[in-house]
Design an enzyme around this catalytic site. Structure first.
Site, short mmCIF file in Angstrom:
data_model
loop_
_atom_site.label_atom_id
_atom_site.label_comp_id
_atom_site.label_asym_id
_atom_site.label_seq_id
_atom_site.Cartn_x
_atom_site.Cartn_y
_atom_site.Cartn_z
N GLY A 185 -94.01 3.30 59.73
CA GLY A 185 -93.08 3.33 58.62
C GLY A 185 -91.82 4.12 58.94
N CYS A 186 -91.82 5.37 58.51
CA CYS A 186 -90.61 6.17 58.61
C CYS A 186 -90.26 6.58 60.03
CB CYS A 186 -90.74 7.39 57.70
SG CYS A 186 -90.82 6.95 55.95
#
Length: 213
Positions: A149-150
């Site tokens: 994700g991030c």
């Protein structure tokens, strides 16, 4: 089949960017939510945090800038846009909730920069790129959560902003090994060098004196 895939990628993408001369360390979203067994975002990533904290100590010893990122939303997610609408677990990051705070063991220091964000990338909608540029940084070293994700979003944006980008395998984590490994593989192929904790610590220690005042 796996061997053929590896061979295919080596032919097309077998290149190392190497390290820069002026690195900065970024710890992405080490929030309590990922360490609280009662939270929907619990991921069992204690080893990743422990690795990031060891790297952080070496960074401080060498005068390398350290940046911490946090995800924070107003009540109701008013500033979270479509991301908050789509990903329901982001409600864990509404300001004031314990799960939105930094994980136990990660206490921000006065000489660390904290970047607050509402979207996956540490660069999107923040001043991080201009801050690093003003500091003369040429190499962004990424650790954090989650790999798929991030971390990945920040990796792509770091490279897109012109920084040599390094991702530390041991200091990144995800709630499932499949997306973790797949994203490390892809980032290493196209956007960054994926290295071990030992490799990044050796690089930091090789820098003469303090990298930054």
């Amino acid at each position: 089949m796996a061997q053929n895939l590896d061979d295919n990628y080596k032919i097309a993408y077998d290149n190392k960017a190497g390290f820069g001369k002026s690195p900065a360390l970024v710890l992405i979203d080490f929030a309590d939510a990922y360490f609280d067994p009662g939270c929907v975002l619990y991921a069992g990533v204690d080893d990743a945090l422990a690795s990031a904290l060891r790297i952080r100590e070496v960074a401080h010893d060498k005068g390398i800038p350290v940046i911490l990122t946090e995800v924070t939303y107003q009540p109701g997610g008013r500033n979270g846009g479509r991301f908050f609408e789509k990903a329901k677990p982001l409600s864990c990051f509404v300001k004031g909730q314990k799960t939105a705070g930094f994980a136990e063991g990660l206490v921000p220091r006065d000489d660390e920069i904290i970047v607050s964000k509402q979207y996956p990338s540490a660069f999107f909608g923040t001043s991080l790129a201009s801050t690093l540029t003003a500091m003369g940084i040429d190499n962004v070293v990424l650790t954090g959560l989650t790999t798929s994700g991030c971390v990945r979003a920040s990796c792509v944006d770091s490279m897109s902003h012109g920084f040599i980008t390094t991702v530390v395998r041991d200091a990144c984590g995800d709630r499932h090994p499949a997306p973790h490994e797949a994203n490390l593989f892809d980032m290493n192929a196209k956007y960054a060098d994926v290295v071990s904790e030992a490799e990044i610590i050796a690089f930091f220690r090789s820098l003469k004196g303090e990298a930054h005042g």
